[in-house]
Write a protein that holds these residues in place. Structure first.
Motif, PDB file in Angstrom:
ATOM      1  N   UNK A 191       0.820  -1.125  -0.237  1.00  0.00           N
ATOM      2  CA  UNK A 191      -0.025  -0.202   0.060  1.00  0.00           C
ATOM      3  C   UNK A 191       0.783   1.297  -0.086  1.00  0.00           C
ATOM      4  N   UNK A 192       2.233   1.203   0.600  1.00  0.00           N
ATOM      5  CA  UNK A 192       2.990   2.363   0.584  1.00  0.00           C
ATOM      6  C   UNK A 192       3.282   2.612  -0.701  1.00  0.00           C
ATOM      7  N   UNK A 193       3.939   1.652  -1.376  1.00  0.00           N
ATOM      8  CA  UNK A 193       4.300   1.781  -2.771  1.00  0.00           C
ATOM      9  C   UNK A 193       3.185   2.227  -3.630  1.00  0.00           C
ATOM     10  N   UNK A 194       2.174   1.530  -3.626  1.00  0.00           N
ATOM     11  CA  UNK A 194       0.919   1.869  -4.524  1.00  0.00           C
ATOM     12  C   UNK A 194       0.412   3.157  -4.410  1.00  0.00           C
ATOM     13  N   UNK A 253      -0.634   5.993 -10.475  1.00  0.00           N
ATOM     14  CA  UNK A 253      -0.636   5.397 -11.907  1.00  0.00           C
ATOM     15  C   UNK A 253       0.702   5.741 -12.539  1.00  0.00           C
ATOM     16  N   UNK A 254       1.878   5.916 -11.721  1.00  0.00           N
ATOM     17  CA  UNK A 254       3.075   6.042 -12.447  1.00  0.00           C
ATOM     18  C   UNK A 254       3.965   4.733 -12.474  1.00  0.00           C
ATOM     19  N   UNK A 278       8.941   1.789 -12.922  1.00  0.00           N
ATOM     20  CA  UNK A 278       9.713   0.634 -13.302  1.00  0.00           C
ATOM     21  C   UNK A 278      10.841   1.184 -14.541  1.00  0.00           C
ATOM     22  N   UNK A 279      10.552   1.965 -15.226  1.00  0.00           N
ATOM     23  CA  UNK A 279      11.830   2.482 -16.148  1.00  0.00           C
ATOM     24  C   UNK A 279      12.980   2.959 -15.273  1.00  0.00           C
ATOM     25  N   UNK A 280      12.481   3.643 -14.343  1.00  0.00           N
ATOM     26  CA  UNK A 280      13.751   4.418 -13.711  1.00  0.00           C
ATOM     27  C   UNK A 280      14.645   3.375 -12.789  1.00  0.00           C
ATOM     28  N   UNK A 281      13.740   2.165 -12.216  1.00  0.00           N
ATOM     29  CA  UNK A 281      14.398   1.105 -11.646  1.00  0.00           C
ATOM     30  C   UNK A 281      15.127   0.379 -12.732  1.00  0.00           C
TER      31      UNK A 281
END
Length: 131
Positions: free
Chosen positions: A32-35, A40-41, A46-49
Motif C-alpha cells: 500500500x505504501x508503494x501503490x 498510476x505512474x 519501473x523504467x527508472x528502476x
C-alpha cells in the motif's frame, strides 16, 4: 532442472525489477505504501528502476538522479526495509545465480540500511534532506 543463470543484460534487469515489484505491489506490509506513493505512474517508476539497476549492476550508465529524496518522507521504518529486502532476496534467488546476483543482493542491503539510517536521521533531527 535448469540452474538459474547470472544477471547479464537489460532483459535480466527488467525481469528482476518487474518480478520484484509485482510481489511488492501485493505485499500486505509494504504494498500500500508503494501503490499510494507511485499511483498510476508505475511504468515511469519501473523504467527508472531498470536504468538504476542497469547502471549499478551492468555498469551501463543510463541512470542519473538521487534515489533517496523520494523516500525521505515516507511513513516507513525498519520493518518495512526488512520486508523489502526479504522480497528482493527471494526474487533474486528464484531468478538468478552468480556474482552479479550476489552483488545485487549486497547492494540492495546496503541501500536499505542507508535509506533507513537517513530517514531516521531526518525524522529525529527535524532537518530536511537536500533535493
Amino acid at each position: 532442472m535448469n540452474t538459474p543463470k547470472d544477471i547479464s543484460n537489460l532483459d535480466d534487469i527488467k525481469l528482476l525489477v518487474d518480478t520484484f515489484y509485482s510481489e511488492v505491489r501485493k505485499d500486505n506490509l509494504i504494498g500500500s505504501i508503494f501503490n499510494e506513493k507511485i499511483g498510476n505512474q508505475w511504468p515511469e517508476h519501473l523504467g527508472r528502476m531498470y536504468r538504476f539497476w542497469q547502471t549499478i549492476l551492468l555498469e551501463e550508465h543510463t541512470y542519473s538522479g538521487s534515489p533517496f529524496p523520494p523516500h525521505a518522507h515516507l511513513p516507513i521504518g525498519k520493518e518495512h526495509f526488512s520486508r523489502w529486502m526479504e522480497i528482493f532476496i527471494i526474487t533474486v534467488n528464484r531468478l538468478f545465480e552468480g556474482p552479479l546476483a550476489e552483488d545485487a543482493k549486497m547492494r540492495a542491503e546496503k541501500m536499505a540500511e542507508m535509506f533507513h539510517y537517513k530517514i531516521e536521521y531526518f525524522r529525529n533531527t527535524g532537518k530536511k534532506p537536500l533535493l
